[in-house]
Design an enzyme around this catalytic site. Structure first.
Site, PDB file in Angstrom:
ATOM      1  N   ASP A   1       0.836  -1.213   0.000  1.00 25.90           N
ATOM      2  CA  ASP A   1       0.000   0.000   0.000  1.00 25.90           C
ATOM      3  C   ASP A   1       0.867   1.258   0.000  1.00 25.90           C
ATOM      4  O   ASP A   1       1.984   1.256   0.514  1.00 25.90           O
ATOM      5  CB  ASP A   1      -0.915  -0.023   1.239  1.00 25.90           C
ATOM      6  CG  ASP A   1      -2.110   0.910   1.092  1.00 25.90           C
ATOM      7  OD1 ASP A   1      -2.343   1.427  -0.029  1.00 25.90           O
ATOM      8  OD2 ASP A   1      -2.798   1.144   2.093  1.00 25.90           O
TER       9      ASP A   1
ATOM     10  N   ASN B   1     -11.191  -2.423  -5.161  1.00 28.50           N
ATOM     11  CA  ASN B   1     -10.424  -1.472  -5.972  1.00 28.50           C
ATOM     12  C   ASN B   1     -11.092  -1.166  -7.319  1.00 28.50           C
ATOM     13  O   ASN B   1     -10.729  -0.194  -7.988  1.00 28.50           O
ATOM     14  CB  ASN B   1      -8.981  -1.956  -6.190  1.00 28.50           C
ATOM     15  CG  ASN B   1      -8.097  -1.838  -4.960  1.00 28.50           C
ATOM     16  OD1 ASN B   1      -7.173  -2.632  -4.764  1.00 28.50           O
ATOM     17  ND2 ASN B   1      -8.361  -0.849  -4.097  1.00 28.50           N
TER      18      ASN B   1
HETATM   19  C1  IPE Z   1      -5.563  -2.614  -0.085  1.00 29.35           C
HETATM   20  O1  IPE Z   1      -5.223  -1.273  -0.205  1.00 29.35           O
HETATM   21  C2  IPE Z   1      -5.532  -3.274  -1.427  1.00 29.35           C
HETATM   22  C3  IPE Z   1      -4.218  -3.386  -2.060  1.00 29.35           C
HETATM   23  C4  IPE Z   1      -3.064  -3.018  -1.550  1.00 29.35           C
HETATM   24  C5  IPE Z   1      -4.236  -3.995  -3.361  1.00 29.35           C
HETATM   25  P1  IPE Z   1      -6.329  -0.135  -0.341  1.00 29.35           P
HETATM   26  O2  IPE Z   1      -5.571   1.145  -0.465  1.00 29.35           O
HETATM   27  O3  IPE Z   1      -7.285  -0.469  -1.421  1.00 29.35           O
HETATM   28  O4  IPE Z   1      -7.081  -0.248   1.049  1.00 29.35           O
HETATM   29  P2  IPE Z   1      -7.859   0.833   1.907  1.00 29.35           P
HETATM   30  O5  IPE Z   1      -8.888   1.457   1.002  1.00 29.35           O
HETATM   31  O6  IPE Z   1      -6.858   1.831   2.377  1.00 29.35           O
HETATM   32  O7  IPE Z   1      -8.455   0.057   3.048  1.00 29.35           O
HETATM   33  C1  IPE Z   2      -1.728   0.247  -3.300  1.00 31.84           C
HETATM   34  O1  IPE Z   2      -1.500   1.600  -3.405  1.00 31.84           O
HETATM   35  C2  IPE Z   2      -1.951  -0.400  -4.638  1.00 31.84           C
HETATM   36  C3  IPE Z   2      -3.370  -0.673  -4.965  1.00 31.84           C
HETATM   37  C4  IPE Z   2      -4.361  -0.604  -4.120  1.00 31.84           C
HETATM   38  C5  IPE Z   2      -3.660  -1.073  -6.309  1.00 31.84           C
HETATM   39  P1  IPE Z   2      -2.680   2.667  -3.362  1.00 31.84           P
HETATM   40  O2  IPE Z   2      -3.080   2.982  -4.759  1.00 31.84           O
HETATM   41  O3  IPE Z   2      -3.772   2.215  -2.472  1.00 31.84           O
HETATM   42  O4  IPE Z   2      -1.916   3.909  -2.725  1.00 31.84           O
HETATM   43  P2  IPE Z   2      -2.494   4.949  -1.677  1.00 31.84           P
HETATM   44  O5  IPE Z   2      -3.054   4.180  -0.538  1.00 31.84           O
HETATM   45  O6  IPE Z   2      -3.546   5.725  -2.404  1.00 31.84           O
HETATM   46  O7  IPE Z   2      -1.318   5.783  -1.304  1.00 31.84           O
HETATM   47 MG    MG Z   3      -4.125   2.433  -0.482  1.00 36.24          MG
END
Ligand code: IPE
Ligand code: IPE
Ligand code: MG
Length: 230
Positions: free
Chosen positions: A11, A59
């Site tokens: 993340d 997502n």
């Molecule tokens: C979890 O991260 C999913 C992945 C890393 C693929 P998110 O960024 O989607 O999760 P939340 O929304 O912060 O809980």
């Molecule tokens: C994790 O990074 C990857 C996916 C969820 C695909 P994020 O896209 O959630 O990054 P932040 O949380 O917005 O920084």
């Molecule tokens: Mg995230």
């Protein structure tokens, strides 16, 4: 106890990009490079299974631009890494609701799984994955599996064999980067006794030192699995 299976909620790609005034997709690209690095750290450390959360069932709510960019990135990761994965003995596996993915991507995944099936290090990529979705899909198969396995079968074991992770051991350690302290629908069943490690480091910045620190923290944990302290 060694880490046999490491799971990572990768993340912070978006925040990494934002800090640099770059589009979110640039963060995801840097995230893919981080995955490549970490896979090598795992092999060096004798870890046998690495599971990474790449795209959740939630997502899909993101903008069309980000979703299509991520799908393209996955497809190009598969194409550009195929040779190296075969060479390095990596068995590639996808868990999640793969029918959500385009047919083209599904075919590319199946072909790479087939090509790499002999590898002795397993890279599991969770794609359109949700722990609840996986449990619901497993529940639909459960009664038939139970019927086939006979009356004295261990019901938890039979249920686990209906999950996408049927032949994969539960993770010993779960790392989540970027400072969020939640599980976000990842491996709900499998993480029953997993040790959790949270770090503020954003996923694209996650390096060798961060990896070593996580393993060091794990080595200090006392895993009792509900049993008594010695
Ligand atoms: C979890 O991260 C999913 C992945 C890393 C693929 P998110 O960024 O989607 O999760 P939340 O929304 O912060 O809980
Ligand atoms: C994790 O990074 C990857 C996916 C969820 C695909 P994020 O896209 O959630 O990054 P932040 O949380 O917005 O920084
Ligand atoms: Mg995230």
């Amino acid at each position: 106890m060694d880490v046999q299976h490491l799971a990572i909620i990768m993340d912070g790609n978006g925040r990494w990009a934002k800090k640099r005034h770059l589009p979110r997709l640039a963060g995801h690209r840097a995230g893919a490079d981080a995955l490549d690095r970490v896979m090598h750290y795992c092999k060096d450390a004798g870890i046998r299974y690495l599971t990474v959360y790449a795209f959740s069932t939630e997502n899909w709510k993101r903008s069309k631009l980000e979703v299509s960019g991520l799908m393209r990135l996955l497809s190009s990761f598969i194409k550009s890494k195929a040779k190296a994965l075969v060479r390095d003995g990596v068995r590639f596996r996808v868990i999640g609701r793969r029918t959500d993915l385009s047919e083209k991507l599904q075919r590319e995944i199946a072909a790479l799984e087939e090509r790499t099936k002999k590898g002795d290090f397993t890279l599991v990529v969770a794609l359109s994955y949700g722990g609840r979705d996986e449990i619901v899909r497993a529940a639909a198969k459960f009664s038939e599996a139970l019927r086939l396995s006979g009356d004295d079968a261990d019901h938890e074991q039979v249920f686990a064999s209906c999950l996408d992770t049927a032949d994969i051991p539960d993770p010993d350690l779960l790392i989540r980067t970027s400072g969020e302290l939640r599980i976000s629908n990842f491996m709900l069943w499998q993480s029953a006794y997993t040790e959790f490690y949270f770090t503020d480091v954003l996923w694209p910045d996650f390096g060798r030192e961060d990896f070593d620190k996580a393993l060091e923290a794990f080595s200090m944990r006392e895993r009792r699995m509900g049993g008594r302290l010695k």
